[in-house]
Design a protein around this motif. Structure first.
Motif, PDB file in Angstrom:
ATOM      1  N   MET A 922      30.793  59.680  65.965  1.00 26.15           N
ATOM      2  CA  MET A 922      31.753  59.973  66.497  1.00 26.15           C
ATOM      3  C   MET A 922      32.817  58.415  66.412  1.00 26.15           C
ATOM      4  O   MET A 922      34.082  58.693  66.990  1.00 26.15           O
ATOM      5  CB  MET A 922      31.484  60.046  67.707  1.00 26.15           C
ATOM      6  N   GLU A 925      34.985  58.567  63.756  1.00 26.20           N
ATOM      7  CA  GLU A 925      36.132  59.327  63.672  1.00 26.20           C
ATOM      8  C   GLU A 925      37.527  58.965  64.508  1.00 26.20           C
ATOM      9  O   GLU A 925      38.205  59.426  64.411  1.00 26.20           O
ATOM     10  CB  GLU A 925      35.327  60.448  64.293  1.00 26.20           C
ATOM     11  N   GLU A 961      25.145  67.516  69.494  1.00 24.54           N
ATOM     12  CA  GLU A 961      26.313  67.212  69.352  1.00 24.54           C
ATOM     13  C   GLU A 961      26.343  67.077  67.097  1.00 24.54           C
ATOM     14  O   GLU A 961      26.917  66.214  66.766  1.00 24.54           O
ATOM     15  CB  GLU A 961      27.184  65.870  69.756  1.00 24.54           C
ATOM     16  N   HIS A 964      28.866  66.181  64.036  1.00 24.93           N
ATOM     17  CA  HIS A 964      29.240  64.626  64.093  1.00 24.93           C
ATOM     18  C   HIS A 964      28.284  64.400  62.698  1.00 24.93           C
ATOM     19  O   HIS A 964      28.590  63.414  62.252  1.00 24.93           O
ATOM     20  CB  HIS A 964      29.306  63.897  65.532  1.00 24.93           C
ATOM     21  N   TYR A 967      29.046  65.926  59.657  1.00 27.12           N
ATOM     22  CA  TYR A 967      30.430  65.642  58.904  1.00 27.12           C
ATOM     23  C   TYR A 967      30.179  64.212  58.745  1.00 27.12           C
ATOM     24  O   TYR A 967      30.573  63.587  57.775  1.00 27.12           O
ATOM     25  CB  TYR A 967      31.068  65.594  60.010  1.00 27.12           C
TER      26      TYR A 967
END
Length: 980
Positions: A922, A925, A961, A964, A967
């Motif tokens: 995260m 990101e 989550e 995340h 990805y």
């Protein structure tokens, strides 16, 4: 580069995270002005040397840490540099800097009497370790690392020790004046039940762990240097990884598989399933089409459930009829501005007239009447001279001592929720009454489908009484038919039936793995483990059949045919073990049934595969494609979780941990499939999970991104339990309505808990299924968080993170500004509790002396990330990014790549967790900082997948989550393969 590029950190031996206090003197505060001259002494700009004795370690740029170990007298770590004061400066001269650590003992005497819970540890070292500032080897400032928490930026007047035009030696030191083996007055030691490593370590009492942070070092002349003006202060630079919105295509296509685990009956079966679309892909629900593998068009009904902020469709609910040949085969979806959806010319017809709603599917007619004491009536298939289903009635029987009360539903409101060509949905609401007395509300939704001779019924009751619990003896649904003299069938067992009580054929699932079929009341005809299939009643006028979904799992149950033309579903059947169903206040219970009607003769019915129909009802069809759900950003970012893309993750997450719907809990009616803990080593012994950390959402993400059906079935079953039993539906305090109970005995045996407001799985399961009860529950949780102020002035970071996440998610899906306002208020309240500069939560975890726990920080960061996504508040984004940098620099073990030193070293030494990987990805990101991407990838590969005990980190409660992680890991592997 991290947020504190010039923030070196020195650390030493023992536990979690805390803060400290160095303050500006009152005299300096009074003279705080804009300084005339400033000289930054950044760790990148100046030549700093490092020296140590003992087990101190230095991590530069920006931080560092040290293992949990014993310290000796005189152990130290020091950073030293030479500083020249310009000759034209005028005094006074100030040293401005940040000195902070992870340990505190001030305030312990006040906290001690309250710090009694069983998980708690404390380890108090007073007068052992000190932070020091030295000028030319003379100590000019020092504080015990156990000082109180504060923002530890301060200004020190060093005029007595330095002169303009001269050079001096500046040292920042951490010194053990007294080693941790020596016990001083005030030292204390206690381990809690989670201190696994400590309990096994004979030297645990003597091990002392801290992390000490130095930063923002600058010299100023004339006045102290405010932190905001310090040139060495660095904020996280946000550079979010953005995904451009797509332009709507003229025509695009993709393939999805129609998953039907048990196949579909020869007459086909209706499909209701939601599909996501990426931002900008689709604006009009009519610009979509579906074809089978032969290219034949499939008539569709489409309903928009959610839109992106730009107005494009995000979730679209599809209804269509699937044939037996299409089961487990690919279907092609086409969408675009030049695509048009085919519809059936003869769809379901719905007529509303003065409180009466009539539905005609083409293969069945029925009616629902407002004010009636029957849920529905007049079920009539084509060719029948009279209704085969005269009335569908219900009752709830309660007992109070010797008093039995029979409650029946009254249809107060009848609404047409859907009236499309493929499906109609009639919603009935009212109360269960017995004279002037009420038990509570009920809801009933009846789903009817084009050209289908059956209806699907969702029947739900609520205990709205004010008693703590009510004893329920029976919950019954009964279909009255004209088939008084006929034949009943349960699988291969048949029996002629009549009007008397003994004239029936009955199946009773009395244990999770045991059923019996009875003739009348006591003559056993068959027995087995798990009953599947319908109960069938046939006569000269036709056939009716019915079944309860999850009949065996939701034991104890009975259903029978006969006894005067009845098809009866006893949804709680008393047994020797369970004489009453203890239904607590505010609890709900929902059951799902399928009712089938045919006027055909027995020979024709024999050719109808009713078992296949009810098998499809038990495992309804779904549309699966890992690539589709990843490409369309169903959960935000993500990647297909396939064995080709992620072989190790696929093994641990999908193959090894495929959830089972086997009943392993007592009284499945109330408890299945929630997780129950009976481990003697668990702090949660004797408790139910109550959707803690949202395993519903975790199951959905894994199931859809891997294309694995059992995950979806588990999510559905768990959600239906959670929204009934684990959520408060009625209370004398209206703020409690909607609350989700914390992990506790008997599901409702504890108070609602800030760690248990998970609603993301409910929202997404609603989008997939169209089940409005799930939507209502998800919104209700947010209503409770909003009304009760859950998370305000919370004890730990996660007690803020979870409710903040719930509010942000609710605003994302409802656009109701009250949820955004509540999220903003909660976030700002939490920001006030954060220690500036490091942005960690200052409250203690399971050890009082060690603060800023890693796991709790991850959950807090996830809440801030969600809030930033809906609010655009960059402060929240920086806090989430700081949590990532905290892991990458404060916590990552330099001698064991991929691992973190735990915030409670008495619990464990080195740890790695999917939550930490999530936070690191995260952070990438948010910042595009490949350092965080690399740290997350290393932690996943070296700290989890390649650890000594791989797989310990993989469970549904860790996947809340996980998109995340997928990805970020895909990007990390691309980066690693390119040699970066």
């Amino acid at each position: 580069m991290g947020p504190a590029r010039d923030h070196a950190l020195v650390c030493m031996t023992l536990l979690t995270l805390l803060m400290v206090l160095p303050a500006v003197s009152k005299e300096a505060e009074a003279t705080m002005q804009q300084p005339a001259r400033i000289l930054g002494i950044g760790f990148d700009d100046f030549d700093w040397s490092y020296a140590s004795q003992g087990k101190f370690k230095l991590i530069r740029d920006p931080r560092g840490l040290h293992p949990w170990d014993v310290s000796a007298d005189g152990d130290f770590a020091a950073l030293t540099t030479k500083v020249s004061i310009p000759g034209d400066w005028q005094g006074p001269i100030y040293l401005n800097l940040y000195a902070n650590d992870t340990y505190v003992v001030e305030g312990w005497e006040q906290a001690r009497q309250h710090w009694t819970h069983s998980v708690a540890s404390w380890q108090v070292f007073i007068g052992h370790r000190f932070k020091q500032v030295l000028i030319d080897d003379e100590v000019v400032w020092e504080q015990d690392v156990g000082d109180a928490e504060s923002f530890d930026y301060f200004s020190l007047d060093i005029s007595p020790w330095v002169q303009p035009g001269h050079t001096f030696t500046l040292t920042l030191r951490v010194l053990d004046k007294v080693g941790s083996v020596t016990k001083l007055p005030g030292d204390e030691f206690h381990l809690g039940i989670w201190s696994w490593a400590g309990l096994a370590d004979p030297e645990a009492e003597h091990k002392f762990y801290t992390r000490v942070f130095w930063g923002d070092v600058a010299i100023s002349a004339g006045a102290p240097l405010p932190w905001e003006q310090n040139p060495e202060r660095c904020e996280v630079k946000l550079n979010p990884v953005s995904l451009a919105a797509a332009e709507p295509p003229v025509s695009e296509s993709a393939r999805l598989t129609l998953s039907a685990p048990d196949g579909l009956p020869q007459g086909g079966y209706p499909v209701t399933w939601g599909l996501p679309f990426g931002r900008g892909q689709l604006f009009d629900a009519t610009n979509i089409a579906l074809t089978d593998r032969a290219g034949r068009p499939v008539p569709l009904q489409a309903e928009v459930l959610q839109r992106w902020p730009d107005g494009s469709i995000r979730w679209l609910l599809l209804d269509f009829h699937a044939t037996a040949e299409q089961a487990n085969q690919p279907l092609t979806i086409r969408w675009g501005t030049q695509v048009q959806a085919p519809t059936s010319p003869n769809g379901v017809q719905v007529i509303e007239d003065e409180g009466r709603v009539e539905v005609n599917t083409g293969a069945l007619r029925f009616a629902v009447v407002q004010g009636a004491r029957e849920l529905a009536c007049d079920f009539t298939p084509p060719g029948a001279d009279a209704p085969l289903g005269k009335r569908l009635v219900a009752e709830v029987v309660t007992r109070d001592g010797w008093t039995r009360t029979q409650f029946v539903p009254v249809n107060e409101q009848v609404n047409v929720e859907a009236a499309g060509p493929e499906r109609a949905t009639i919603a009935i609401t009212g109360h269960l009454v017995a004279g002037e007395e009420q038990f509570g509300r009920f809801t009933c939704r009846i789903y009817a489908y084009r050209d289908q001779p059956f209806v699907r019924v969702l029947y739900r009751i609520f205990n709205d009484t004010d008693y703590p619990a009510t004893l329920v003896e029976q919950m019954v649904l009964r279909l009255e038919t004209p088939l008084v003299d006929g034949e009943a069938r349960l699988g291969e067992v048949t029996r002629p039936v009549g009007a008397d009580e003994v004239d029936r054929l009955l199946v009773r699932q009395y244990k999770a793995d045991a059923y019996e079929i009875f003739e009348g009341n006591d003559a056993r005809r068959a027995r087995g483990e798990v009953w599947k299939g319908p109960v069938v009643l046939q006569g000269d006028a036709g056939t009716v059949a019915g079944g309860v979904r999850h009949f065996a799992q939701l034991y104890p149950k009975r259903m029978w045919a006969g006894y005067g033309g009845q098809l009866t579903f006893d949804l709680f059947a008393r047994t020797n073990e369970y004489e009453q169903y203890v239904m607590t206040r505010g609890e709900a219970k929902r059951h799902e049934l399928l009712l089938y009607f045919s006027a055909a003769d027995a020979e024709q019915i024999a050719r109808t595969d009713l078992d296949a129909l009810f098998a499809a009802f038990e495992s309804p069809p779904a549309l699966l494609s890992p690539q589709w759900y990843a490409d369309q950003q169903a959960f935000g970012r993500g990647a297909p979780l396939t064995p080709e893309a992620f072989p190790n993750l696929y093994h641990w997450m999908v193959e090894r941990d495929t959830p089972s719907l086997a009943v392993t809990v007592p009284l499945g009616l109330r408890n299945w499939p929630d997780a129950y803990s009976d481990s003697v080593y668990s702090a949660f012994r004797g408790t139910w999970g109550n959707n803690y950390q949202d395993p519903i959402y975790g199951a959905l993400v894994v199931g859809l991104l891997s294309g694995t059906r059992p995950f979806l079935d588990y999510a559905t079953a768990y959600a239906e339990h959670f929204v009934d039993v684990d959520i408060c539906h009625h209370h004398s305090d209206p703020r409690m309505v909607g609350a989700s109970y914390g992990t506790c005995p008997y599901h409702t045996g504890g108070a609602p808990y800030a760690l248990n407001p998970p609603n993301n799985g409910l929202f997404h399961l609603y989008y997939l299924t169209g089940d409005r009860d799930l939507w209502d529950a998800a919104v209700g949780i947010a209503d409770w968080v909003h009304a009760a102020g859950v998370g305000k002035n919370a004890f730990t970071a996660r007690q803020v993170g979870w409710p903040l996440r719930a509010l942000a998610i609710a605003y994302e899906h409802t656009a109701d500004p009250k949820f955004l306002d509540a999220a903003r208020s909660l976030a700002e309240n939490a920001m006030g509790d954060l220690l500036p500069r490091r942005y960690v939560f200052t409250n203690p975890g399971t050890v009082w002396q060690y603060r800023g726990g890693t796991g709790m920080s991850a959950q807090f960061a996830a809440g801030m990330m969600r809030y930033w996504q809906v609010s655009g508040d960059e402060r929240a984004a920086r806090i989430a990014a700081n949590a990532a940098y905290q892991f990458a620099y404060d916590n990552l073990a330099p001698e064991k790549p991929g691992f973190i030193v735990g915030y409670d070293p008495t619990q464990t030494h080195y740890i790695a967790h999917l939550q930490y990987v999530m936070t690191l990805f995260m952070g990438y990101e948010l910042t595009s900082d490949e350092t965080l991407l690399r740290a997350g990838g290393q932690m996943l590969e070296q700290g989890i997948l390649a650890s000594d005990k791989p797989g310990a980190h993989f469970c549904l409660a860790n996947y809340w989550e996980v998109q995340h992680i997928l990805y970020g890991y895909a990007l990390y592997r691309q980066m690693a393969s390119s040699g970066k």
